[in-house]
Write a protein that holds these residues in place. Sequence first.
Motif, PDB file in Angstrom:
ATOM      1  N   VAL A   4       0.889  -1.157   0.000  1.00 42.80           N
ATOM      2  CA  VAL A   4       0.000   0.000   0.000  1.00 42.80           C
ATOM      3  C   VAL A   4       0.925   1.204   0.000  1.00 42.80           C
ATOM      4  N   SER A   6       0.107   4.584  -0.549  1.00 46.78           N
ATOM      5  CA  SER A   6      -0.380   5.905  -0.166  1.00 46.78           C
ATOM      6  C   SER A   6      -1.695   5.779   0.587  1.00 46.78           C
ATOM      7  N   ALA A   7      -1.905   6.679   1.546  1.00 46.66           N
ATOM      8  CA  ALA A   7      -3.185   6.807   2.239  1.00 46.66           C
ATOM      9  C   ALA A   7      -3.407   8.283   2.498  1.00 46.66           C
ATOM     10  N   SER A  19      -6.840   4.737  -0.070  1.00 48.30           N
ATOM     11  CA  SER A  19      -5.507   4.144  -0.158  1.00 48.30           C
ATOM     12  C   SER A  19      -5.234   3.707  -1.592  1.00 48.30           C
ATOM     13  N   SER A  21      -2.738   1.159  -3.982  1.00 48.46           N
ATOM     14  CA  SER A  21      -2.079  -0.113  -3.734  1.00 48.46           C
ATOM     15  C   SER A  21      -1.408  -0.704  -4.961  1.00 48.46           C
ATOM     16  N   SER A  36     -12.737  -2.128   3.613  1.00 49.57           N
ATOM     17  CA  SER A  36     -12.940  -1.029   2.674  1.00 49.57           C
ATOM     18  C   SER A  36     -14.404  -0.997   2.230  1.00 49.57           C
TER      19      SER A  36
END
Length: 169
Positions: A4, A6-7, A19, A21, A36
């Motif tokens: 993953v 980025s969030a 997020s 992925s 999710s």
Amino acid sequence: MHCVYSAVWNPGHADVFASASGDCTLRIWDVREPGSIMIIPAHEFEILSCDWNKHDECCLATASVDKSIRVWDVRHYRVPLTVLNGHGYAVRKLKFSPFRRSMMVSCSYDMTVCMWDYMVEDALVGRYDHHTEFAVGVDMSVLVDGLLASTGWDEMVYVWQHGTDPRAP
């Protein structure tokens, strides 16, 4: 299992974040739910970054190894609002402008930083090629309109005003 990369929190909903992925999906999460709440198959290759539009809590963008940026409306997520092409290699990071609804900035392994206006036909409004290695980080000031910062594998941090040369003293 996939990385993953980025969030990012939704600017209008305290319990919602997105997020990005390595499984090529953009996922929307609500911390009040066990998993999710939305899965968007956003690219055919890994997604390295995502960001919410600061002026539209339903709009977000993704950046991918496929060299593209895609802008999404989570209410109608089957097809992106737009696809931005202009980088020569994977797009590593992107950020929406806190001042201008349709503006964003991206950086890429092609060593460039690009400024975009995704609501116009010629969306690429600026390209900066000041890094000598992969550009991996980029941000826009939340206090000064058009003030940018970028980082790269060249061990450099540049800060400049959009429309000026990042290398200028």
